[in-house]
Design a protein around this motif. Structure first.
Motif, short mmCIF file in Angstrom:
data_model
loop_
_atom_site.label_atom_id
_atom_site.label_comp_id
_atom_site.label_asym_id
_atom_site.label_seq_id
_atom_site.Cartn_x
_atom_site.Cartn_y
_atom_site.Cartn_z
N THR A 71 0.84 -1.19 0.00
CA THR A 71 0.00 0.00 0.00
C THR A 71 0.88 1.23 0.00
OG1 THR A 71 -1.69 -1.15 1.28
CG2 THR A 71 -1.83 1.23 1.21
N ALA A 72 0.51 2.23 -0.80
CA ALA A 72 1.25 3.50 -0.84
C ALA A 72 0.35 4.63 -0.38
CB ALA A 72 1.77 3.77 -2.23
N THR A 73 0.90 5.52 0.44
CA THR A 73 0.20 6.72 0.88
C THR A 73 1.08 7.91 0.57
OG1 THR A 73 -0.90 5.52 2.66
CG2 THR A 73 -0.86 7.92 2.81
N LEU A 74 0.60 8.80 -0.30
CA LEU A 74 1.35 10.00 -0.65
C LEU A 74 0.77 11.18 0.13
CD1 LEU A 74 3.47 11.42 -2.45
CD2 LEU A 74 1.65 11.81 -4.10
N THR A 75 1.63 11.91 0.81
CA THR A 75 1.21 13.09 1.56
C THR A 75 1.91 14.31 0.98
OG1 THR A 75 1.13 11.66 3.51
CG2 THR A 75 0.84 14.01 3.86
N LEU A 76 1.13 15.35 0.65
CA LEU A 76 1.67 16.56 0.06
C LEU A 76 1.59 17.71 1.06
CD1 LEU A 76 0.03 16.42 -3.48
CD2 LEU A 76 2.30 15.62 -2.81
N PRO A 77 2.54 18.65 1.03
CA PRO A 77 2.48 19.81 1.93
C PRO A 77 1.21 20.63 1.70
CG PRO A 77 4.65 19.62 0.95
CD PRO A 77 3.77 18.64 0.23
N LEU A 78 0.91 20.94 0.45
CA LEU A 78 -0.34 21.60 0.08
C LEU A 78 -0.93 20.82 -1.08
CD1 LEU A 78 0.54 25.38 0.45
CD2 LEU A 78 -1.00 24.03 1.85
N ALA A 79 -0.96 21.38 -2.24
CA ALA A 79 -1.38 20.65 -3.43
C ALA A 79 -1.20 21.56 -4.63
CB ALA A 79 -2.82 20.20 -3.32
N THR A 80 0.01 22.05 -4.79
CA THR A 80 0.29 22.94 -5.90
C THR A 80 1.01 22.19 -7.01
OG1 THR A 80 2.45 23.59 -5.02
CG2 THR A 80 0.53 24.84 -4.26
N GLU A 81 1.16 22.85 -8.15
CA GLU A 81 1.89 22.21 -9.24
C GLU A 81 3.31 21.84 -8.81
OE1 GLU A 81 0.06 24.82 -9.37
OE2 GLU A 81 -1.11 24.97 -11.21
N ALA A 82 3.92 22.69 -7.98
CA ALA A 82 5.28 22.40 -7.51
C ALA A 82 5.31 21.16 -6.64
CB ALA A 82 5.84 23.61 -6.74
N ASP A 83 4.30 21.01 -5.77
CA ASP A 83 4.23 19.82 -4.91
C ASP A 83 4.08 18.55 -5.75
OD1 ASP A 83 4.37 21.23 -2.49
OD2 ASP A 83 2.24 21.69 -2.58
N ILE A 84 3.21 18.62 -6.78
CA ILE A 84 3.01 17.46 -7.65
C ILE A 84 4.30 17.13 -8.39
CG2 ILE A 84 1.71 16.56 -9.60
CD1 ILE A 84 0.04 16.87 -7.14
N ALA A 85 4.99 18.15 -8.89
CA ALA A 85 6.24 17.91 -9.61
C ALA A 85 7.26 17.25 -8.69
CB ALA A 85 6.79 19.22 -10.17
N ASN A 86 7.35 17.71 -7.45
CA ASN A 86 8.31 17.13 -6.51
C ASN A 86 7.93 15.71 -6.11
OD1 ASN A 86 9.82 19.48 -6.47
ND2 ASN A 86 8.73 20.33 -4.72
N ALA A 87 6.64 15.38 -6.22
CA ALA A 87 6.19 14.03 -5.85
C ALA A 87 6.32 13.04 -7.00
CB ALA A 87 4.75 14.07 -5.37
N MET A 88 6.48 13.52 -8.25
CA MET A 88 6.53 12.63 -9.40
C MET A 88 7.62 11.58 -9.30
SD MET A 88 4.09 12.92 -11.57
CE MET A 88 4.85 12.15 -12.99
N PRO A 89 8.86 11.93 -8.92
CA PRO A 89 9.88 10.87 -8.79
C PRO A 89 9.48 9.77 -7.80
CG PRO A 89 10.93 13.02 -8.81
CD PRO A 89 9.46 13.27 -8.70
N LEU A 90 8.81 10.16 -6.70
CA LEU A 90 8.33 9.16 -5.74
C LEU A 90 7.32 8.23 -6.39
CD1 LEU A 90 7.81 11.47 -2.63
CD2 LEU A 90 9.44 9.59 -2.75
N LEU A 91 6.37 8.81 -7.13
CA LEU A 91 5.33 8.00 -7.76
C LEU A 91 5.91 7.07 -8.81
CD1 LEU A 91 2.57 10.74 -8.20
CD2 LEU A 91 2.67 8.95 -6.48
N LEU A 92 6.86 7.56 -9.59
CA LEU A 92 7.45 6.74 -10.64
C LEU A 92 8.29 5.61 -10.05
CD1 LEU A 92 8.42 9.52 -13.20
CD2 LEU A 92 6.45 7.98 -13.26
N ASP A 93 9.00 5.91 -8.96
CA ASP A 93 9.76 4.84 -8.29
C ASP A 93 8.83 3.77 -7.76
OD1 ASP A 93 12.22 5.94 -8.79
OD2 ASP A 93 12.37 6.99 -6.87
N TYR A 94 7.71 4.20 -7.18
CA TYR A 94 6.74 3.23 -6.66
C TYR A 94 6.18 2.37 -7.79
CZ TYR A 94 2.44 1.43 -4.60
OH TYR A 94 1.43 0.60 -4.17
N HIS A 95 5.85 3.01 -8.91
CA HIS A 95 5.33 2.24 -10.04
C HIS A 95 6.39 1.28 -10.59
CE1 HIS A 95 3.34 1.05 -13.67
NE2 HIS A 95 4.28 1.58 -14.42
N ARG A 96 7.62 1.73 -10.64
CA ARG A 96 8.66 0.84 -11.16
C ARG A 96 8.79 -0.41 -10.30
NH1 ARG A 96 15.16 2.10 -11.86
NH2 ARG A 96 15.65 0.17 -12.94
N VAL A 97 8.71 -0.25 -8.98
CA VAL A 97 8.82 -1.40 -8.09
C VAL A 97 7.62 -2.33 -8.26
CG1 VAL A 97 8.84 -2.14 -5.68
CG2 VAL A 97 10.29 -0.25 -6.42
#
Length: 459
Positions: free
Chosen positions: A369-395
């Protein structure tokens, strides 16, 4: 119009005369005068809506309502439509394209992932739809990490899980229904009194959903039916209620619809019930204060208005990862491991797999199970979270790990996006020294083929 705009705090029920034909310069004046977060472009979309659909001028209350909605939506990552990311890492681009293909295969209309929750969902759904998950039965286990990430207590019993499955959108019958809010005394999202209420009145009510601490406003789209809400009498401090009251209305409550005939019985047996309004047959939200209509807007307009907002292309950065140590505990014959990561999530997830394997994890029966937590929800937050999401998908994709749908929260106290990964597996005998050495060699080179063979070689 000039006379109308001279009022710094016009009554909420007043119409903004001439709004539909105001030029952009006057819209900017109106925006500043009312203190709206809405941009001039947003107000121009509102102009089109009121001119072509409503065919009338808006009230000040309606503009304030849309402004409150905009403020809430800015904190909801699920409504942030993703543009095609621009990657500085070629491997990230490959994983993204793979994710888009899988998401398109899951979608009825072949659309690639457009929001963060859709990415999290596609990471694991594809495995199930492709038939691979059938070989690795998922444990029926609710891990508390997802709830803890949102500041909630985890469900403790099967009864609590019954409550969660009961909170579904129900079709609104033809008859008019009363809108009620049940305010529990507990601090958990599904306390026992809500469970008891759902079970006792299952044939008399239509549960709409559980409203969190952010109140009703940001959940209007989730309710899925027309509502009329009357703010008269809701103020407890003597101040006259206005549209802004909706922002905190029904916070931390269960919303239900019920025929008016049931009200005497329900109120007699449940002291924490509040009458908020009633259902509508058409998909509108109408907010009244006694005889005054503060807002009357089509629910269909809100998503269309939001979808037209422009977002900048995402530019994910390959930042160094940080991770807390893997937390692994044993419950009966099950190992439950969690790890939190920022920046890059791949090393952290692989480390968790390594630590579980050393303690005798059998990946034949597991869930992730994956839980992503963002500081707010801006474009910058989403961009910073993309590497995390892609790593999770790769695994999950390259190791064929079965899982459940990911979850997403906002937590203002965070400094950067954080991914929490929980893995539950059956515990067997610890691996041999030779197997551990092979595993560590595969991890050090990120050889997913060799790693997958080691994890599943005894199946």
């Amino acid at each position: 119009m000039q006379e109308q705009m001279m009022h710094t705090t016009p009554p909420e029920q007043n119409y903004v005369h001439g709004f539909r034909t105001l030029p952009p310069t006057m819209l900017e004046v109106l925006r500043a005068q009312l203190g709206l977060l809405l941009t001039v472009e947003g107000l121009m979309l509102c102009q089109t809506y009121f001119r072509d659909t409503e065919r009338r001028e808006p009230t000040v209350g309606e503009l304030r309502f849309l402004d409150l909605y905009a403020r809430k939506m800015a904190l909801r990552p699920e409504v942030l439509a993703l543009q095609a990311p621009q990657f500085e890492n070629p491997d990230d681009e490959r994983v993204w394209q793979d994710l888009c293909r899988k998401a398109a295969a899951l979608s009825k209309n072949g659309i690639s992932p457009q929001t963060v929750p859709e990415i999290l969902s596609a990471c694991t759904k594809y495995l199930s739809r492709s038939g691979r998950e059938a070989h690795y039965p998922t444990l029926r286990l609710t891990d508390p990490c997802s709830y803890a990430a949102a500041g909630y207590h985890a469900p403790k019993t099967d009864t609590d899980l019954i409550a969660t499955t009961s909170l579904r959108k129900s079709p609104v019958p033809e008859q008019e229904l009363a809108l009620l809010a049940l305010s529990p005394t507990g601090n958990a999202p599904f306390p026992a009194e809500i469970t008891a209420f759902l079970q006792r009145y299952t044939s008399a009510i239509h549960p709409l959903g559980y409203i969190g601490e952010d109140g009703l406003l940001s959940h209007l789209l989730d309710i899925g039916c027309g509502l009329e809400i009357d703010l008269a009498g809701l103020s407890t401090d003597g101040a006259e209620p206005s549209v802004s009251t909706v922002e905190g209305l029904a916070a931390n409550t269960l919303l239900v619809l019920t025929p008016a005939a049931n009200l005497p019985l329900l109120f007699a047996q449940n002291a924490t019930l509040t009458l908020l309004g009633h259902s509508l047959k058409d998909t509108r939200v109408v907010i009244r204060r006694g005889v005054f209509t503060l807002a009357s807007l089509s629910l269909d307009f809100l998503p269309r208005w939001h979808q037209k907002r422009r977002f900048s292309p995402l530019v994910p950065m390959s930042t160094a990862h940080t991770a807390t140590a893997s937390d692994i505990r044993t419950e009966s014959d099950t190992l439950i491991g969690t790890v939190k990561a920022t920046g890059r999530g791949l090393p952290a997830i692989l480390t968790l797999i390594h630590d579980l394997f050393l303690q005798g994890a059998c990946f034949a029966e597991m869930s992730i199970t994956a839980t992503l937590t963002l500081p707010l929800a801006t474009e910058a937050d989403i961009a910073n979270a993309m590497p995390l999401l892609l790593d999770y998908h790769r695994v999950t994709a390259e190791l064929a790990l079965p899982g459940t749908e990911g979850q997403l929260y906002c937590q203002k106290s965070l400094l950067e996006p954080t991914l929490t990964v929980a893995i539950a597996v059956k515990k067997v005998a610890a691996p041999s020294t030779e197997t551990v050495e092979r595993l560590q060699a595969a991890l050090s080179t990120e050889n997913f083929g060799a790693l997958r063979e080691i994890l599943y070689e005894n199946l």
